[in-house]
Design a protein around this motif. Sequence first.
Motif, PDB file in Angstrom:
ATOM      1  N   GLN A  22     -29.560   2.678  40.937  1.00 19.73           N
ATOM      2  CA  GLN A  22     -28.524   3.647  41.304  1.00 19.73           C
ATOM      3  C   GLN A  22     -27.130   3.127  40.954  1.00 19.73           C
ATOM      4  O   GLN A  22     -26.271   3.867  40.473  1.00 19.73           O
ATOM      5  CB  GLN A  22     -28.604   3.941  42.809  1.00 19.73           C
ATOM      6  CG  GLN A  22     -27.590   4.969  43.293  1.00 19.73           C
ATOM      7  CD  GLN A  22     -27.559   5.032  44.809  1.00 19.73           C
ATOM      8  OE1 GLN A  22     -27.306   4.035  45.480  1.00 19.73           O
ATOM      9  NE2 GLN A  22     -27.834   6.215  45.351  1.00 19.73           N
ATOM     10  N   LYS A  23     -26.930   1.826  41.162  1.00 17.47           N
ATOM     11  CA  LYS A  23     -25.617   1.230  40.926  1.00 17.47           C
ATOM     12  C   LYS A  23     -25.398   0.844  39.463  1.00 17.47           C
ATOM     13  O   LYS A  23     -24.266   0.639  39.034  1.00 17.47           O
ATOM     14  CB  LYS A  23     -25.430   0.015  41.840  1.00 17.47           C
ATOM     15  CG  LYS A  23     -25.290   0.402  43.311  1.00 17.47           C
ATOM     16  CD  LYS A  23     -25.299  -0.813  44.219  1.00 17.47           C
ATOM     17  CE  LYS A  23     -24.995  -0.421  45.663  1.00 17.47           C
ATOM     18  NZ  LYS A  23     -25.933   0.567  46.218  1.00 17.47           N
ATOM     19  N   GLN A  54     -14.319  -2.736  36.975  1.00 16.10           N
ATOM     20  CA  GLN A  54     -15.338  -2.343  35.996  1.00 16.10           C
ATOM     21  C   GLN A  54     -16.369  -1.386  36.597  1.00 16.10           C
ATOM     22  O   GLN A  54     -17.354  -1.044  35.957  1.00 16.10           O
ATOM     23  CB  GLN A  54     -16.047  -3.585  35.447  1.00 16.10           C
ATOM     24  CG  GLN A  54     -15.148  -4.485  34.615  1.00 16.10           C
ATOM     25  CD  GLN A  54     -15.904  -5.670  34.034  1.00 16.10           C
ATOM     26  OE1 GLN A  54     -17.093  -5.587  33.738  1.00 16.10           O
ATOM     27  NE2 GLN A  54     -15.216  -6.783  33.847  1.00 16.10           N
ATOM     28  N   GLY A  55     -16.147  -0.977  37.838  1.00 15.81           N
ATOM     29  CA  GLY A  55     -17.068  -0.035  38.473  1.00 15.81           C
ATOM     30  C   GLY A  55     -18.283  -0.685  39.094  1.00 15.81           C
ATOM     31  O   GLY A  55     -19.263   0.002  39.412  1.00 15.81           O
ATOM     32  N   LEU A  56     -18.232  -2.000  39.296  1.00 17.57           N
ATOM     33  CA  LEU A  56     -19.368  -2.718  39.878  1.00 17.57           C
ATOM     34  C   LEU A  56     -19.222  -2.782  41.395  1.00 17.57           C
ATOM     35  O   LEU A  56     -18.106  -2.767  41.923  1.00 17.57           O
ATOM     36  CB  LEU A  56     -19.457  -4.125  39.286  1.00 17.57           C
ATOM     37  CG  LEU A  56     -19.553  -4.154  37.753  1.00 17.57           C
ATOM     38  CD1 LEU A  56     -19.518  -5.579  37.231  1.00 17.57           C
ATOM     39  CD2 LEU A  56     -20.828  -3.466  37.287  1.00 17.57           C
ATOM     40  N   HIS A  57     -20.350  -2.859  42.076  1.00 14.09           N
ATOM     41  CA  HIS A  57     -20.375  -2.818  43.535  1.00 14.09           C
ATOM     42  C   HIS A  57     -20.405  -4.236  44.091  1.00 14.09           C
ATOM     43  O   HIS A  57     -21.317  -5.010  43.797  1.00 14.09           O
ATOM     44  CB  HIS A  57     -21.589  -2.026  44.015  1.00 14.09           C
ATOM     45  CG  HIS A  57     -21.552  -0.593  43.589  1.00 14.09           C
ATOM     46  ND1 HIS A  57     -21.899  -0.194  42.306  1.00 14.09           N
ATOM     47  CD2 HIS A  57     -21.178   0.534  44.239  1.00 14.09           C
ATOM     48  CE1 HIS A  57     -21.754   1.115  42.210  1.00 14.09           C
ATOM     49  NE2 HIS A  57     -21.324   1.576  43.361  1.00 14.09           N
ATOM     50  N   THR A  58     -19.385  -4.559  44.894  1.00 10.74           N
ATOM     51  CA  THR A  58     -19.223  -5.933  45.368  1.00 10.74           C
ATOM     52  C   THR A  58     -18.869  -5.971  46.851  1.00 10.74           C
ATOM     53  O   THR A  58     -18.429  -4.973  47.429  1.00 10.74           O
ATOM     54  CB  THR A  58     -18.073  -6.638  44.616  1.00 10.74           C
ATOM     55  OG1 THR A  58     -16.829  -6.020  44.986  1.00 10.74           O
ATOM     56  CG2 THR A  58     -18.251  -6.556  43.114  1.00 10.74           C
ATOM     57  N   GLY A  99     -28.042  -4.132  46.895  1.00 16.48           N
ATOM     58  CA  GLY A  99     -27.660  -3.900  45.507  1.00 16.48           C
ATOM     59  C   GLY A  99     -26.260  -4.346  45.147  1.00 16.48           C
ATOM     60  O   GLY A  99     -25.705  -3.901  44.143  1.00 16.48           O
ATOM     61  N   LEU A 100     -25.685  -5.253  45.954  1.00  9.23           N
ATOM     62  CA  LEU A 100     -24.308  -5.676  45.740  1.00  9.23           C
ATOM     63  C   LEU A 100     -24.210  -7.055  45.098  1.00  9.23           C
ATOM     64  O   LEU A 100     -25.074  -7.915  45.308  1.00  9.23           O
ATOM     65  CB  LEU A 100     -23.566  -5.743  47.085  1.00  9.23           C
ATOM     66  CG  LEU A 100     -23.558  -4.486  47.950  1.00  9.23           C
ATOM     67  CD1 LEU A 100     -22.856  -4.774  49.266  1.00  9.23           C
ATOM     68  CD2 LEU A 100     -22.912  -3.326  47.223  1.00  9.23           C
ATOM     69  N   GLN A 197     -27.120 -11.035  31.503  1.00 10.09           N
ATOM     70  CA  GLN A 197     -27.454  -9.608  31.649  1.00 10.09           C
ATOM     71  C   GLN A 197     -27.503  -9.141  33.106  1.00 10.09           C
ATOM     72  O   GLN A 197     -28.309  -8.304  33.488  1.00 10.09           O
ATOM     73  CB  GLN A 197     -28.771  -9.302  30.936  1.00 10.09           C
ATOM     74  CG  GLN A 197     -28.693  -9.569  29.433  1.00 10.09           C
ATOM     75  CD  GLN A 197     -29.960  -9.202  28.695  1.00 10.09           C
ATOM     76  OE1 GLN A 197     -31.059  -9.322  29.232  1.00 10.09           O
ATOM     77  NE2 GLN A 197     -29.816  -8.753  27.472  1.00 10.09           N
ATOM     78  N   TYR A 198     -26.599  -9.662  33.910  1.00 12.82           N
ATOM     79  CA  TYR A 198     -26.415  -9.125  35.257  1.00 12.82           C
ATOM     80  C   TYR A 198     -25.611  -7.845  35.176  1.00 12.82           C
ATOM     81  O   TYR A 198     -25.771  -6.935  35.987  1.00 12.82           O
ATOM     82  CB  TYR A 198     -25.671 -10.128  36.151  1.00 12.82           C
ATOM     83  CG  TYR A 198     -26.488 -11.318  36.570  1.00 12.82           C
ATOM     84  CD1 TYR A 198     -27.232 -11.309  37.741  1.00 12.82           C
ATOM     85  CD2 TYR A 198     -26.518 -12.476  35.792  1.00 12.82           C
ATOM     86  CE1 TYR A 198     -27.980 -12.401  38.133  1.00 12.82           C
ATOM     87  CE2 TYR A 198     -27.259 -13.583  36.169  1.00 12.82           C
ATOM     88  CZ  TYR A 198     -27.996 -13.536  37.343  1.00 12.82           C
ATOM     89  OH  TYR A 198     -28.740 -14.625  37.721  1.00 12.82           O
ATOM     90  N   ILE A 199     -24.701  -7.816  34.203  1.00 15.52           N
ATOM     91  CA  ILE A 199     -23.855  -6.632  34.009  1.00 15.52           C
ATOM     92  C   ILE A 199     -23.874  -6.255  32.533  1.00 15.52           C
ATOM     93  O   ILE A 199     -24.268  -7.050  31.691  1.00 15.52           O
ATOM     94  CB  ILE A 199     -22.397  -6.863  34.474  1.00 15.52           C
ATOM     95  CG1 ILE A 199     -21.751  -8.059  33.728  1.00 15.52           C
ATOM     96  CG2 ILE A 199     -22.366  -7.105  35.958  1.00 15.52           C
ATOM     97  CD1 ILE A 199     -20.299  -8.292  34.116  1.00 15.52           C
TER      98      ILE A 199
END
Length: 199
Positions: A22-23, A54-58, A99-100, A197-199
């Motif tokens: 989803q993320k 960058q739109g990543l969930h943290t 998922g963070l 390849q985490y992001i």
Amino acid sequence: MLASTNIVWHESEVTKENRQEQKGHKSAILWFTGLSGSGKSTISVALETALFAQGLHTYRLDGDNVRYGLNNNLGFSPEDRTENIRRIGEVSKLMVDAGLFTLTAFISPYLADRDQVRKLVEVDEFIEIYVKASLETCEQRDPKGLYKKARLGEITGFTGIDAPYEEPTQAEIIIDSNELSIEASVEVIIAYLKKKQYI
């Protein structure tokens, strides 16, 4: 060890993989460790800002911040330090499941404590980031005035002065904050996340 045997883990129908999908990215603990004043918190704040942009969930867990609430009953004895890291490890594990990217900035001076957190999650879900700075550099920075107090004997059990710091032996990333700027440090970590390849 569990204090009660009358508990049962309740599974969710939504999995970690579902949340990651989803993320749009993997989740992991980015565990910043190093002496007080090495730059852990400063770099973690800058990294979180960059990842968020960058739109990543943290989410970021900082040593002092956590002691205001969750760990406000703990001091700085070796036993309390171990319990502090155990609790943070368990919270971080839950956040990885959510998922963070969980950024943690803790001195976490003991190898065994950091290794225990590493064992809580999957092999690729713990990224140890050693923010390396000489004691001299940290004392010169002394952002909270703690080294000065430790040298005067006003604080005891202070890491690097009269309490040990055990350097990581298997850190995924080493940031030499004697040499690298905050911006360059963030770039090193993001490059690692892209390469793996985490992001």
